[in-house]
Design a protein around this motif. Structure first.
Motif, PDB file in Angstrom:
ATOM      1  N   TRP A 808      -6.688   1.530  -0.507  1.00  0.00           N
ATOM      2  CA  TRP A 808      -5.976   2.237  -1.551  1.00  0.00           C
ATOM      3  C   TRP A 808      -6.764   2.571  -2.548  1.00  0.00           C
ATOM      4  O   TRP A 808      -6.743   3.620  -3.262  1.00  0.00           O
ATOM      5  CB  TRP A 808      -4.648   1.715  -1.877  1.00  0.00           C
ATOM      6  CG  TRP A 808      -3.725   2.399  -2.821  1.00  0.00           C
ATOM      7  CD1 TRP A 808      -3.779   2.280  -4.000  1.00  0.00           C
ATOM      8  CD2 TRP A 808      -3.023   3.676  -2.538  1.00  0.00           C
ATOM      9  NE1 TRP A 808      -2.999   3.266  -4.760  1.00  0.00           N
ATOM     10  CE2 TRP A 808      -2.623   3.962  -3.870  1.00  0.00           C
ATOM     11  CE3 TRP A 808      -2.980   4.694  -1.547  1.00  0.00           C
ATOM     12  CZ2 TRP A 808      -1.657   5.409  -3.800  1.00  0.00           C
ATOM     13  CZ3 TRP A 808      -2.422   5.582  -1.714  1.00  0.00           C
ATOM     14  CH2 TRP A 808      -1.683   6.172  -2.872  1.00  0.00           C
ATOM     15  N   GLN A 809      -7.365   1.519  -3.070  1.00  0.00           N
ATOM     16  CA  GLN A 809      -8.358   2.022  -4.392  1.00  0.00           C
ATOM     17  C   GLN A 809      -9.572   2.794  -4.084  1.00  0.00           C
ATOM     18  O   GLN A 809      -9.812   3.767  -4.785  1.00  0.00           O
ATOM     19  CB  GLN A 809      -8.815   0.553  -4.878  1.00  0.00           C
ATOM     20  CG  GLN A 809      -9.549   0.897  -6.370  1.00  0.00           C
ATOM     21  CD  GLN A 809      -8.516   1.254  -7.305  1.00  0.00           C
ATOM     22  OE1 GLN A 809      -7.529   0.982  -7.566  1.00  0.00           O
ATOM     23  NE2 GLN A 809      -9.209   2.054  -8.351  1.00  0.00           N
ATOM     24  N   ARG A 810     -10.229   2.584  -3.021  1.00  0.00           N
ATOM     25  CA  ARG A 810     -11.125   3.471  -2.288  1.00  0.00           C
ATOM     26  C   ARG A 810     -10.598   4.937  -2.069  1.00  0.00           C
ATOM     27  O   ARG A 810     -11.351   5.785  -2.516  1.00  0.00           O
ATOM     28  CB  ARG A 810     -11.815   2.868  -0.995  1.00  0.00           C
ATOM     29  CG  ARG A 810     -12.175   1.415  -1.328  1.00  0.00           C
ATOM     30  CD  ARG A 810     -13.605   1.339  -2.003  1.00  0.00           C
ATOM     31  NE  ARG A 810     -13.453   1.412  -3.427  1.00  0.00           N
ATOM     32  CZ  ARG A 810     -13.006   0.459  -4.110  1.00  0.00           C
ATOM     33  NH1 ARG A 810     -12.736  -0.735  -3.418  1.00  0.00           N
ATOM     34  NH2 ARG A 810     -12.939   0.679  -5.561  1.00  0.00           N
ATOM     35  N   LEU A 811      -9.365   5.155  -1.626  1.00  0.00           N
ATOM     36  CA  LEU A 811      -8.845   6.511  -1.584  1.00  0.00           C
ATOM     37  C   LEU A 811      -8.687   7.093  -2.835  1.00  0.00           C
ATOM     38  O   LEU A 811      -9.224   8.102  -2.849  1.00  0.00           O
ATOM     39  CB  LEU A 811      -7.388   6.367  -0.841  1.00  0.00           C
ATOM     40  CG  LEU A 811      -6.882   7.590  -0.471  1.00  0.00           C
ATOM     41  CD1 LEU A 811      -5.675   7.383   0.635  1.00  0.00           C
ATOM     42  CD2 LEU A 811      -6.162   8.146  -1.640  1.00  0.00           C
ATOM     43  N   ALA A 826      -5.802   5.398   7.720  1.00  0.00           N
ATOM     44  CA  ALA A 826      -5.784   4.094   7.994  1.00  0.00           C
ATOM     45  C   ALA A 826      -4.988   3.214   7.045  1.00  0.00           C
ATOM     46  O   ALA A 826      -4.427   2.242   7.819  1.00  0.00           O
ATOM     47  CB  ALA A 826      -7.506   3.550   7.719  1.00  0.00           C
ATOM     48  N   LEU A 827      -4.459   3.546   6.144  1.00  0.00           N
ATOM     49  CA  LEU A 827      -3.491   2.866   5.496  1.00  0.00           C
ATOM     50  C   LEU A 827      -2.155   2.542   6.265  1.00  0.00           C
ATOM     51  O   LEU A 827      -1.327   1.712   6.008  1.00  0.00           O
ATOM     52  CB  LEU A 827      -3.397   3.136   4.060  1.00  0.00           C
ATOM     53  CG  LEU A 827      -4.600   2.939   3.149  1.00  0.00           C
ATOM     54  CD1 LEU A 827      -4.323   3.645   1.718  1.00  0.00           C
ATOM     55  CD2 LEU A 827      -4.607   1.617   2.770  1.00  0.00           C
ATOM     56  N   ALA A 828      -2.050   3.566   7.031  1.00  0.00           N
ATOM     57  CA  ALA A 828      -0.731   3.465   7.790  1.00  0.00           C
ATOM     58  C   ALA A 828      -0.820   2.646   9.058  1.00  0.00           C
ATOM     59  O   ALA A 828       0.102   2.317   9.629  1.00  0.00           O
ATOM     60  CB  ALA A 828      -0.566   5.102   8.382  1.00  0.00           C
ATOM     61  N   CYS A 829      -1.853   1.901   9.133  1.00  0.00           N
ATOM     62  CA  CYS A 829      -1.969   0.952  10.456  1.00  0.00           C
ATOM     63  C   CYS A 829      -1.743  -0.433   9.923  1.00  0.00           C
ATOM     64  O   CYS A 829      -1.621  -0.949  11.094  1.00  0.00           O
ATOM     65  CB  CYS A 829      -3.507   1.135  10.841  1.00  0.00           C
ATOM     66  SG  CYS A 829      -4.341   2.712  11.413  1.00  0.00           S
TER      67      CYS A 829
END
Length: 963
Positions: A808-811, A826-829
């Motif tokens: 999330w931080q990288r996003l 990817a966070l939805a995985c």
């Protein structure tokens, strides 16, 4: 409009891989392209989000037969040109709102006497002029009538002006208005986009007019046939740049209302439709290059330009533009081609004439971050939009019921333009996977729709928006490709060029193209089968929904056709198509044959015991094929033997895999026969073969990833993919370099994705170690761009809160939207329900998830077997708010409904879906109305298929795994 994501149209493929609990699901977001509804202060989300009040409008009168209660303009008035001045305020006013003010004069000709003026106006506050909402004057009539009464008709989005007397035929008049509108964040009309640069928030004023939102920017005759010339002036802050469809005519600094501003006036546009207008005020920078007499400029955030992210688009725009000039045999009609990457944009891209707007992910490329697929998407979307400069912009369809021809054509030739720009990719073959098989799944439903509708059936904005779907884009592309193939490209091009020349700057209906193609056929001396005309052959493909399955009995040489429907309980229509069949017998390609009737005989199609026959060889025909058992057995035997030197070898795999699996879903062939086609995959390295197989196996995962069959399916997939995993491990020097070849790079992703998702320990340890290494050194990402989507997803699925928070931080810190999109998917995985619920709540807050990304984020979560019920509950709970935000006119809205329901396969699922439809009937479904019906039909078909095949699939997998 470009396919989004392009969708579509996607060319953007996001891999969602779950290391525990589910397999990969490949999502192609249809380059869907549109504007989202404005916010409503009366509708609040369950948490997060903001709301903005709507402008007040005249209450809607009960439906009547009055002209202002009809959605189509009368044919009494015709605009000639507009003179429009707009001043967007990039700072909030005292009410805390961003607004724009404007003045507009439209000169129009009266074609028929009338005492009524209807002109579109939506969500604008019009100033009173002599106690009316507009001022009328005459150019040629010495005694013009006065305005007697004026009001805003909210439902049909009109400014209504009743006159004291009639406007006279053939006389010219002018209508002047002054107005104010909200520069909202609703992604439609004249709206605002926001980004942060060097810690400072920047506001952009930009536009998205298609299909019916020019009326939100200024009062106008907002129908595609109402072409006019536009004289645009923008007043803007002195530190900003103003852009529009034309070059700058004059620019100077001045003072307005005591504020120092710049006033930029543009050259008059060519005669064009309102939906192609664009005007933008921003602080962007650009790169530029001359291509012949055309100035090409790529605009983006200053940091993106500094980083060189516009260079790839700049390098490819010129060659693609040159290709289309030669393809159309017509010079580019404008002096400039501006393309701009916007931080907030609901579509993939939009073909505004001379000022094409894009999502950042569809235009900006950074080789250190962007994957091979990202590069292809940029090339194809640029080609799609540039194709529209002639087909759609220069020549425009009269009404939206023929949208398919506009978008279908661009979706076809985008592959040709991209192939010219990147000749080593062999991208033209990918239309079969990217468009044809994608749309087959929708067009095989009884709730599908024809390409072309009756004009009177498409009236409301939501009905228009609903047409921007896979049928219009992908089926349109495939049908036109089929037509070009059987006519031959020289004849197709001759007719196309004649059509564009005849209707330049005008409007057409789709049959006008048939006329010009027929003339090209006649002049060539070519004879179409049975002495039929282009109209006769093509109209059934356009006016009938669905497509045929052609069954060939190689013992008797009999060919039959019937309407292909996935649900075997659906009643097939009695439709008949003229089916062009390109075929081959035992490697020997034969001349075209045609199937005209329900049943015909072709003795040449009989085979001996050693021979085999394959139809639709290059998959140029828009139909499926089935064979008798003997030929199927012979074809399956060829999977290990067919020579890779044959030009059709890649499509051979596509034919065998997709026809078998799809026919099995429709109960045409046994499911075990379809599964048998995957048995040889452990020996296969070809991308087209693997992609076709995985695309079809994905359905088995969707149906069984909540059952005991899932474990068997995982074990079988793992066994088949391990050799492919090891192959790429070897040729990439243990994953340290990209493979050679465009599709080889795609297949490396398949190998890693499926190996990890099916539980191969080596794969999961590999990706988790890469991600941990990145977490240790955030400024040094060790993961190759091609592999990032898969690695991020697998590592987050295997991890917990720490891995999720790092992603999330990288996003939030990503310097390029392409990288942010990979992380967002990817966070939805994650397999942690509480993290998925938190992520769902973020979609209601534009400061967390941009509005352009909200619906696709919900769909990503629904792709996760853990997230699917959470996403479904979330959508139902927040339906009123979601509908208000996206439902009425958003093309992404149908994707949301289909995405959260595609796993449905139980009676309980069906009951919930039908209850959802019933309970929300009063709210409505807007542009997702058809998607609801399709989801119900698909669920019923899934239930029937699972009931019939559960034990069959289980037994087959157990048998395969026993040795």
């Amino acid at each position: 409009m470009g396919k989004g994501l392009f969708i579509s149209k996607t060319v953007g493929v996001v891999c969602v891989v779950l290391a525990a609990g589910a397999v990969a699901t490949i999502i192609a977001l249809s380059v869907v392209y549109s504007q989202e509804k404005s916010k409503n202060a009366d509708v609040e989300p369950t948490s997060g989000g903001t709301s903005t009040a709507q402008p007040t409008a005249q209450p809607t009168e009960p439906p009547s037969n009055e002209p202002w209660d009809k959605y189509r303009l009368p044919d009494s008035l015709e605009p000639e040109f507009y003179t429009l001045t707009l001043w967007p305020r990039l700072q909030k006013n005292t009410d805390g709102l961003y607004v724009f003010t404007g003045k507009s004069t439209v000169r129009f000709r009266c074609k028929k006497e009338t005492n009524l003026i209807l002109i579109h106006s939506n969500k604008l506050e019009l100033s009173l002029l002599d106690n009316q909402l507009a001022r009328l004057s005459a150019v040629s009539d010495p005694s013009p009538p006065r305005i007697q009464k004026s009001w805003l008709q909210q439902e049909t989005q009109y400014l209504v002006l009743q006159l004291t007397d009639v406007l006279k035929a053939d006389q010219i008049y002018e209508l002047y208005t002054e107005f104010q509108g909200e520069l909202a964040d609703d992604l439609g009309g004249f709206y605002r986009s926001v980004y942060t640069e060097d810690g400072v928030e920047k506001v952009i004023a930009t536009t998205q007019m298609q299909p019916t939102d020019a009326r939100k920017a200024f009062p106008c005759f907002d129908e595609p046939a109402m072409k006019a010339i536009f004289n645009i002036t923008l007043i803007h802050d002195q530190n900003t740049v103003a852009l529009s469809n034309s070059n700058v005519l004059d620019e100077f600094n001045t003072t307005e209302e005591g504020i120092d501003v710049t006033k930029t006036t543009f050259h008059p546009t060519e005669r064009m439709s309102t939906y192609l207008l664009a005007f933008i005020v921003c602080e962007f920078d650009f790169e530029n290059r001359m291509e012949g007499d055309v100035m090409i400029r790529i605009f983006a955030r200053k940091k993106a330009i500094e980083a060189g992210q516009a260079e790839y688009a700049l390098n490819k725009t010129g060659p693609i533009l040159k290709f289309f000039e030669e393809y159309y045999n017509s010079s580019y009609p404008l002096e400039k081609s501006d393309q701009i990457a916007l931080p907030d944009f609901n579509a993939g891209a939009m073909e505004n004439w001379g000022l094409i707007t894009y999502r950042e992910t569809a235009l900006l490329y950074d080789p250190a971050v962007s994957s091979n697929g990202n590069k292809e998407r940029i090339a194809t979307i640029i080609a799609h939009e540039l194709a529209h400069m002639w087909f759609g912009n220069l020549v425009t369809l009269k009404w939206w019921n023929d949208l398919w021809l506009n978008e279908g054509f661009a979706s076809y030739v985008e592959y040709l333009g991209a192939d010219y720009a990147e000749p080593t990719w062999n991208v033209k073959d990918l239309i079969v996977l990217g468009d044809m098989h994608r749309v087959f799944a929708i067009d095989a439903l009884a709730s599908s729709h024809p390409l072309s509708s009756k004009e009177e059936d498409i009236q409301k904005p939501a009905e228009i928006a609903e047409l921007f779907d896979a049928i219009s884009y992908s089926k349109g592309a495939c049908v036109l490709r089929m037509l070009s193939n059987f006519l031959t490209e020289p004849i197709f091009l001759k007719g196309l060029q004649s059509y564009l020349n005849a209707f330049a700057f005008g409007n057409t209906v789709y049959t006008d193209l048939w006329d010009h193609l027929q003339a090209a056929v006649d002049s060539s001396g070519m004879a179409l089968p049975n002495n039929k005309k282009v109209h006769d052959i093509m109209n059934p493909w356009i006016l009938q929904m669905g497509f045929p399955v052609v069954t060939i009995d190689t013992s008797s040489g009999t060919l039959t056709q019937k309407h292909f429907l996935l649900d075997p309980e659906s009643t097939p229509s009695d439709f008949i198509w003229d089916v062009p069949i390109q075929w081959m017998k035992t490697g020997d390609e034969k001349p075209y044959t045609w199937l005209h009737q329900k049943e015909e005989l072709n003795d040449q199609m009989r085979i001996t015991a050693e021979e085999w026959l394959v139809a639709n060889v290059n998959v140029t025909g828009y139909y499926r094929v089935n064979y008798d058992d003997k030929n199927w057995d012979n074809l399956l035997n060829q999977l290990n033997q067919i020579s890779r030197k044959l030009p059709f070898f890649q499509t051979f795999y596509v034919i065998v895999f997709n026809h078998n699996f799809s026919n099995s879903r429709a109960n045409i062939v046994p499911t075990t026969r379809a599964l048998q086609t995957t048995s040889y995959l452990s020996k296969e390295r070809n991308y087209m073969a693997w992609e076709s197989a995985l695309d079809n196996l994905d359905y088995f995962y969707l149906m069984f990833d909540r059952s005991e069959i899932y474990g068997l399916l995982q074990a079988y997939t793992r066994r088949q993919v391990t050799p492919l995993f090891n192959y790429f491990k070897t040729i990439t020097d243990t994953w340290t370099k990209d493979p050679d070849g465009h599709t080889e790079q795609y297949n490396e992703v398949n190998a890693l994705r499926m190996a990890c998702s099916s539980g191969l320990t080596e794969c999961n340890e590999l990706v988790q170690n890469w991600y941990k290494e990145w977490m240790t050194s955030p400024d040094s990402n060790p993961i190759r761009p091609n592999l990032r989507s898969t690695v991020y997803c697998s590592a987050i699925a295997a991890g917990g809160e720490e891995e999720w928070n790092f992603g999330w931080q990288r996003l939030k810190e990503a310097a390029i939207a392409i990288e942010a999109d990979k992380l967002r998917a990817a966070l939805a995985c994650t397999t942690k329900p509480w993290l998925l619920n938190r992520y769902l709540e973020f979609t209601l807050n534009a400061t967390q998830i941009r509005k352009q990304d909200a619906t696709s984020t919900i769909v990503y979560i629904a792709n996760n077997v853990v997230g699917q019920p959470l996403a479904w509950d979330f959508v139902r709970t927040n339906w009123q708010y979601i509908f208000q935000e996206y439902g009425g006119g958003s093309f992404s809205f149908a994707n949301l409904i289909n995405g959260v329901t595609k796993r449905f396969s139980t009676p309980f699922d069906l009951k919930q879906l039908e209850q959802f439809k019933e309970e929300n009937a009063n709210i409505g479904f807007g542009s997702g109305t058809l998607a609801v019906e399709q989801s119900i039909e698909r669920t019923k078909a899934n239930i029937a298929w699972v009931n019939k095949n559960r034990e069959v699939v289980k037994s087959w997998l157990e048998s395969e795994l026993s040795y």
